[in-house]
Design an enzyme around this catalytic site. Sequence first.
Site, PDB file in Angstrom:
ATOM      1  N   GLU A 187       2.384  -0.335   6.603  1.00 56.36           N
ATOM      2  CA  GLU A 187       2.967  -1.553   6.050  1.00 56.36           C
ATOM      3  C   GLU A 187       1.954  -2.702   6.070  1.00 56.36           C
ATOM      4  O   GLU A 187       2.002  -3.584   5.197  1.00 56.36           O
ATOM      5  CB  GLU A 187       4.224  -1.916   6.856  1.00 56.36           C
ATOM      6  CG  GLU A 187       5.167  -2.853   6.162  1.00 56.36           C
ATOM      7  CD  GLU A 187       5.917  -2.242   4.977  1.00 56.36           C
ATOM      8  OE1 GLU A 187       5.835  -1.022   4.763  1.00 56.36           O
ATOM      9  OE2 GLU A 187       6.572  -3.012   4.245  1.00 56.36           O
TER      10      GLU A 187
ATOM     11  N   HIS B 169      -0.076   0.670  -0.141  1.00 53.27           N
ATOM     12  CA  HIS B 169       0.249   1.943   0.517  1.00 53.27           C
ATOM     13  C   HIS B 169      -0.623   3.074  -0.052  1.00 53.27           C
ATOM     14  O   HIS B 169      -1.182   3.877   0.692  1.00 53.27           O
ATOM     15  CB  HIS B 169       1.722   2.303   0.276  1.00 53.27           C
ATOM     16  CG  HIS B 169       2.698   1.586   1.157  1.00 53.27           C
ATOM     17  ND1 HIS B 169       2.583   1.543   2.521  1.00 53.27           N
ATOM     18  CD2 HIS B 169       3.836   0.901   0.861  1.00 53.27           C
ATOM     19  CE1 HIS B 169       3.613   0.855   3.044  1.00 53.27           C
ATOM     20  NE2 HIS B 169       4.387   0.450   2.053  1.00 53.27           N
TER      21      HIS B 169
ATOM     22  N   HIS C 204       2.445  -4.011  -3.686  1.00 54.63           N
ATOM     23  CA  HIS C 204       2.856  -3.461  -2.390  1.00 54.63           C
ATOM     24  C   HIS C 204       2.584  -1.955  -2.335  1.00 54.63           C
ATOM     25  O   HIS C 204       1.918  -1.463  -1.416  1.00 54.63           O
ATOM     26  CB  HIS C 204       4.349  -3.760  -2.188  1.00 54.63           C
ATOM     27  CG  HIS C 204       4.916  -3.279  -0.898  1.00 54.63           C
ATOM     28  ND1 HIS C 204       5.088  -4.098   0.189  1.00 54.63           N
ATOM     29  CD2 HIS C 204       5.364  -2.050  -0.501  1.00 54.63           C
ATOM     30  CE1 HIS C 204       5.603  -3.406   1.194  1.00 54.63           C
ATOM     31  NE2 HIS C 204       5.792  -2.161   0.802  1.00 54.63           N
ATOM     32  N   GLU C 205       3.071  -1.244  -3.336  1.00 57.44           N
ATOM     33  CA  GLU C 205       2.892   0.213  -3.336  1.00 57.44           C
ATOM     34  C   GLU C 205       1.430   0.578  -3.529  1.00 57.44           C
ATOM     35  O   GLU C 205       0.957   1.602  -3.014  1.00 57.44           O
ATOM     36  CB  GLU C 205       3.766   0.877  -4.403  1.00 57.44           C
ATOM     37  CG  GLU C 205       5.276   0.622  -4.262  1.00 57.44           C
ATOM     38  CD  GLU C 205       5.849   0.973  -2.894  1.00 57.44           C
ATOM     39  OE1 GLU C 205       5.250   1.791  -2.177  1.00 57.44           O
ATOM     40  OE2 GLU C 205       6.912   0.402  -2.535  1.00 57.44           O
TER      41      GLU C 205
END
Lengths: 509, 509
Positions: free
Chosen positions: B298, B272, B268-269
């Site tokens: 997101e 980003h 997830h990060e």
Amino acid sequence: VSAAPPELTALHERAAILSDLGHIHSLLFWDQNTVMPPDGARARGDHAATLEVVAHERLTDPELGRLLDALEPWAAGQDPDADDVRLLRELRRDFEKAVRVPTSLAAELSRAAALGQADWQEARAASDFSRFRDALERQLELRHRYVECFTGFEHPYDVLLDDFEPGMTTAMLRPLLGELCDGLVPLLAELAEDGPKPVGGAFGGPHEVEHQRRAVMDILEGVGFDPDGWRLDIAPHPFAQRIAPGDVRITTRYDMHDFTGAYFGTLHEFGHGLYEAGIPDRLARSPLGTPVSLGVHESQSRLWENVVGRSRPFCAWALPRLQQHLPAWPAATTVDDLYRGVNTVHRTLIRVESDETTYNLHIVLRFELELALIEGQLAVDELPHAWNEAIHRLLGLDVPDDAVGVLQDVHWGAGLIGYFPTYSLGNLMAAQLWEAIRTDLPEIDAQLERGEFAPLRGWLRERVHSHGRKLRAPELLHRVTGQELAVEPFLRYLREKLTDAGVLRAAPR
Amino acid sequence: VSAAPPELTALHERAAILSDLGHIHSLLFWDQNTVMPPDGARARGDHAATLEVVAHERLTDPELGRLLDALEPWAAGQDPDADDVRLLRELRRDFEKAVRVPTSLAAELSRAAALGQADWQEARAASDFSRFRDALERQLELRHRYVECFTGFEHPYDVLLDDFEPGMTTAMLRPLLGELCDGLVPLLAELAEDGPKPVGGAFGGPHEVEHQRRAVMDILEGVGFDPDGWRLDIAPHPFAQRIAPGDVRITTRYDMHDFTGAYFGTLHEFGHGLYEAGIPDRLARSPLGTPVSLGVHESQSRLWENVVGRSRPFCAWALPRLQQHLPAWPAATTVDDLYRGVNTVHRTLIRVESDETTYNLHIVLRFELELALIEGQLAVDELPHAWNEAIHRLLGLDVPDDAVGVLQDVHWGAGLIGYFPTYSLGNLMAAQLWEAIRTDLPEIDAQLERGEFAPLRGWLRERVHSHGRKLRAPELLHRVTGQELAVEPFLRYLREKLTDAGVLRAAPR
């Protein structure tokens, strides 16, 4: 007590913002030198420059000048030792210095520092002074333009000195370093020959980095490193920074084959960190909440590294800890072995590797050359020759190439001229402070041997750290020791220790 | 090409400084949440506030307004896609928003965010909403005062949304989330019962932290984490920050008994981080060099975490790596086991622990409640009851206490109202982007299975990341997919995957 004028609140707010910006700058520096990914370097220069622009704008804001003007009549009627009176004096000093330097010159100085360091790195890697000469010429030219912004000085070098050691002058420094040199050269002559480098003994290991780290942390936590408010990290060029109260960061580097760097290096940085940690919270968000001068800063690091760290009682306390954490440490080492080993005198070409005795000769040399360059007595192209000649004269050594000679230090590339003398000032002050400590804490040797460092820390905090920038260095030294800055205590300390450690024969004088 | 007016250079300089100050703020945040000694926290608040004051002063400087005014006639004659034209538009937006908010209110908002978080922490620890109600009341009051600074909006919630998702309105969001809810509730009903939590299987370990770290680093370096320009650190509340080009920092946390957090959290990060890393260098020191909205941000993290990370081909690529680094991972796990395990649907009270399907119902709930609070339809004291009722209605679960109910998220305490919907917007956009990716990269499944992530990274960089803030989210989405924001692609994607993974029976519809 007369009511404080309303301008004081506005001044405090401005002082707090200036102080914050300075600490944020420290954080950028710490981050860049410890954890930043290598590819982030280019942009970090921009970020640091932006902070400088913003801080310079605020420091030279005419409104700050108006606040200072408005408050000075009020301050004249107050206790001269009061925080606010000292704040006015120091902010006035910062303001007056900043407004004299045009923003364009400030930007050029900042840019030249970055470029000059890059040129120096290249030149040192190639051991070729000719690749550095233009950058140095440029730095000297910029220093002259900087000096020209000021008036009322006796010697142009005074202007440069004042940035690192407020109030220090060439006229004060010249006899001081001359006397120091005159004391050290005969001392050195008494030593028939160099002792072994401590690295050849127990410090040479090889010691695994993780073992070194554990040993160092054990020692640091013993002397006063608090894990809730301090960090220890690795950096190629070790330094200490206080980001904020409760956030002191020191750094070190580890060499498998030489534990002296990590051991004495962390004690050194601990001394710097403890100074900043000891500045009281009420001064933290103010220009008063910083060390008063590089000389005083260095007196604190040298005191822990050399005066404490190389003392016999400290060796006695530390030895079992080193033996516990370093499996490669010879079990048979005695306290006397360690004490003598860390106090041997060994002439070296490299300042940062030199012992307590010869270290100051490296500074005398740099001071002589800086003065000659600033006075125009020495041309940049003649510098390597002058360097090599002075090394031979002062230390009796021959310089094989520029990398271990004139190119060994980063300072000149970064434009830091007038900085080196503060290292020796720190050595002198540390010895003077130590005499006062021995008087005030007669049990200090026994305390150190038992690992009771709180009395020493308390003394330093109360007498030195707690003032922040409120007392200028001479005033601080006079209040604590009753003396002016002097050479004799340092020479006395050195001769006594070298004799006690058996390095210097106790010959009839 | 007509010559650029001289004001443009001045605007660039101001834009660069504003951008630098923003990145320095990111560094303070990263440092505070990863490496700062605990005792440094109090002062860090001061440092961050000082940076905000300085940045707000510069952003509201009337001279910036004059430069924008002077440049707009020139911009009208330029290519509307040109960097400088977009820069003018975005700086105009930032300037106009900033000047409407009095500095005193900006300071109050900032202070209330810090205090509200502290109150929330206490209340959550005690699982007692009554300790949080005053802080929430205060946040709502401040939001209303903030909204009153603006004009021309249809619904007060629009003003709040606009800070996180520029241009998004309540009128657009309400039907979108309604349609999403209407699609998810029957999908959930088709699942006879919850599947097992993946933590019960291979992810439950226990896995030593160092093993997890190695597994995660191997996966990250496979997808595109470059150690020269990225860092991975531990943080209690994981996040990603780009400090500068070549300096992307992501964080995670490790739980011995649940590897899902570290595994999907770092993916997830990474998403980003990759977004910010893909913003071109020429935009780096400019307000254009930032993500365009939280929804788009997101979409990138969800794409890597869910669309890629929970796909069958990715499971096939990752499985041997997990088995290699995690000794406690069952050797018999098949790709199908992993694929099904990471796609089970399991209703939970906690948003951040929920699966892809039920996650959005948590958002729908928060959106409904935020609207009711802002519209004054719901009193703060009624909020826990309304929360529990909605959880029962949407998920069929009973809330045992506030800590796992209305107090579970930090957002409201920090004043972040209007933020939650962007999580669902990201899910919707990720599915829409994925349809475009499958069309443009027909080999994508085979590439993922072989660990060839460069084509996907290249597509994302070219189509999404390279624009920075030049294209608003709707414009970006339209250029890339030819569509408006829509719910159907997400529902299609979800149903297809759940069926393929065997979680949803391929029942006749």
